[in-house]
Scaffold this active site. Structure first.
Site: not given
Ligand code: GCU
Length: 606
Positions: A109, A233, A312, A340
């Site tokens: 990002r 994630e 987010d 972003e």
């Molecule tokens: C968002 C973002 C990711 C990042 C994530 C985070 O999802 O798109 O690139 O890793 O936030 O804050 O960990």
């Protein structure tokens, strides 16, 4: 390069008294390094006095002297009369920048070029640029720099191992500016060292982290701590072992405790493999469900870092309920300077008006630190768009004093950076202060968010995330749009204190700009000003485009120096294109669904 600190570094006010202040300010680097090594947590507070002969004297700890000197120089350059004696201390102890830099040189990002710290799998930087960056951060009052991405990929997983000497050398460069480094760590790292588990309650795992901390602090005694993205994630975390996040964070905190380091633990935890057919799960509820019940069980050197909103970094989100509810835990609010979802440092988006709204909702002492995802890169001007630097500078001012006035903060930046004649400065400042609302108008409407191009997150795609895995749905059909998050709906609003619940629960009292965050409403819903919901969507989008055109015209009349002038012009052309795409696509999307005409008969494509 037109960063504000060009001017800052150039001059020391004539009256600044020797040696207590000027000598310190010019930074007797060797002395300062030694002092800071002995006592890394010296006070940031300072006092400026003026003696009878008109000279200024600064009082404070080492970092306090530095901040005081910058304040005095800024005031002098801005023609500001500081009420003397002038004393100041920061509201938040850790004023952090989180860089999402990868060791291959890319920046997750990132919209300002490549990494300032890494290249081709190595720690690689220009010492000169590091010193500039140190000054840049210190002059804005910022004191912690996390240099690597929270998604810790190979070889960054070895930063505390093979690259430790590089880290120590980098820390030496930042130390004179009162900036302490921080490192993002991988929770499963012990498993790469012959330990079969990363279970935070396993003795071998705990011992490994303790040995690691001892080794790291021997090399970098003032490291601010570790930043962790766990069970988020796809990142590893305590859930794999049936443990909770207090178990995980406390284990790291125990290892860091002897050295005064913090375990900064991010709360961005949600199901990112959601089935869009599932109407029970509501992503904004996730952080509360994972953390609220743990309030009071975190060690005192754990800081939970909570994104400002429950999703987010969308253009408009309510304050995360965790920031209001966890009274027995140290918290940091996480902001995002990297644009972003807010225009990729192509579109103008000055953030301080948004931040002021957020800080305004926070109870007085609920959080002790702030963090912001960096908007920096190795572009000549550091932030890609020269005007995006206003966000870094004003973030620093706000982290020092959340009561700062947005117009004053932006003016200070504009004056230090460009020193335009008063009328033109006024044009620039009022334009910058409007940009957030303008961007909000032409993008996803009334708090709904997520109508962006998937993954890349620039430009419109109203249903791009509609049937995806990320829990980000608007459910627009021919009659209505939005998700009911009240008690009768998903129950998300139940996570808030009563006075907030009452404000948002009823669409009649819910502020317009949050309507579609909290409610599912028919297009014919009558808003407070008598307009229908659909008419408000059309109006906002047409206005957003028109206001962007007006901004472009106003900007073109300002005397920016080169190369800023060309960069600003080029990016504004791209913003104009983007604003038109958003306006037309969103209006067409809702017109096709609803079949309702614009009352003002403007062009909506069928
Ligand atoms: C968002 C973002 C990711 C990042 C994530 C985070 O999802 O798109 O690139 O890793 O936030 O804050 O960990």
């Amino acid at each position: 390069m037109s960063l504000w600190l060009n001017k800052l570094s150039a001059s020391v006010p004539a009256g600044l008294k020797q040696p207590a202040d000027t000598a310190r300010f010019e930074l007797d680097q060797a002395g300062l390094i030694a002092d800071l090594k002995e006592n890394p947590s010296m006070g940031d507070a300072y006092r400026i006095e003026q003696t009878a002969d008109g000279a200024f004297t600064l009082f404070g700890g080492q970092t306090g002297l530095l901040y005081g000197a910058y304040r005095l120089i800024t005031a002098t350059l801005c023609g500001e009369q500081l009420p003397l004696p002038y004393a100041s201390a920061p509201k938040y102890a850790l004023r952090m920048i989180n860089c999402w830099d990868n060791m291959d040189g890319s920046v997750e990002r990132g919209y300002a070029g490549q990494s300032l710290f890494f290249e081709d799998g190595r720690v690689m930087y220009s010492p000169e640029r590091m010193r500039t960056l140190g000054r840049l951060l210190a002059s804005a009052g910022l004191n912690v720099l996390c240099i690597n991405n929270v998604n810790v990929h190979e070889p960054a997983q070895r930063l505390l191992e093979d690259y430790l000497p590089d880290l120590a050398a980098l820390a030496d460069l930042f130390r004179p500016f009162g900036v302490r480094l921080m490192v993002s760590v991988d929770f499963s790292r012990p498993m790469c060292h012959g330990i079969p588990t990363a279970d935070p309650l396993d003795q071998a795992v705990r011992a490994w982290w303790k040995e690691t901390a001892a080794r790291v602090y021997a090399a970098v005694p003032d490291l601010a701590g570790f930043l962790v993205k766990a069970d988020s994630e796809g990142r590893p975390g305590p859930f794999t072992y049936g443990r909770n996040h207090a178990d995980g964070a406390n284990m790291l905190a125990e290892a860091l405790k002897p050295y005064g380091g913090y375990a900064v633990w991010r709360c961005f935890v949600y199901n990112c493999r959601q089935d869009w057919r599932d109407t029970k799960t509501d992503r904004p509820k996730a952080a509360w469900e994972h953390y609220a019940y743990l309030d009071g069980s975190f060690a005192d050197n754990v800081i939970l870092q909570v994104k400002h909103g429950p999703f987010d970094f969308q253009v408009r989100e309510p304050l995360s309920p965790l920031l209001l509810g966890m009274k027995k835990t140290k918290l940091a609010m996480e902001l995002q300077l990297a644009q972003e979802y807010t225009g990729h440092q192509i579109d103008l988006y000055t953030m301080i008006p948004m931040w002021k709204e957020l800080f305004g909702e926070l109870p007085a002492d609920n959080i002790m630190s702030v963090a912001a995802v960096s908007n920096l890169g190795n572009d000549e001007n550091y932030t890609g768009h020269p005007l995006a630097a206003v966000n870094l500078f004003t973030y620093g001012l706000l982290a020092w004093d959340p009561a700062v006035d947005p117009a004053e903060a932006v003016t200070r930046w504009a004056r230090l950076t460009y020193a335009f004649p008063p009328k033109q400065e006024q044009t620039l400042v009022s334009l910058l202060l409007k940009t957030r609302r303008v961007y909000e108008k032409y993008t996803a409407p009334l708090g709904i968010g997520w109508m962006v191009t998937p993954h890349d997150h620039y430009g419109p795609n109203p249903s791009g995330y509609e049937y995806d895995l990320w829990g980000t749905y608007h459910k627009a059909n021919r009659d209505a749009v939005g998700i009911d998050r009240t008690h009768a709906g998903t129950g998300y609003l139940d996570q808030y204190p009563e006075e907030i619940r009452i404000r948002y629960e009823n669409p009649e009292t819910c502020p317009d700009l949050y309507l579609l965050f909290f409610h599912r409403l028919p297009y014919t819903f009558r808003m407070k000003d008598g307009r229908t919901l659909i008419q408000r969507i059309y109006d906002d989008h047409f206005e957003g485009l028109e206001e962007t055109r007006a901004m472009a015209a106003a900007l073109s009349g300002l005397p920016f120096p080169e190369p800023d002038a060309s960069v600003i012009r080029g990016r504004m052309d791209r913003q104009l294109y983007n604003a038109r795409e958003w306006c037309d696509i969103i209006n067409t999307f809702f017109f096709r669904l609803s079949g309702i005409q614009d009352e003002k008969g403007r062009t909506i494509y069928e």
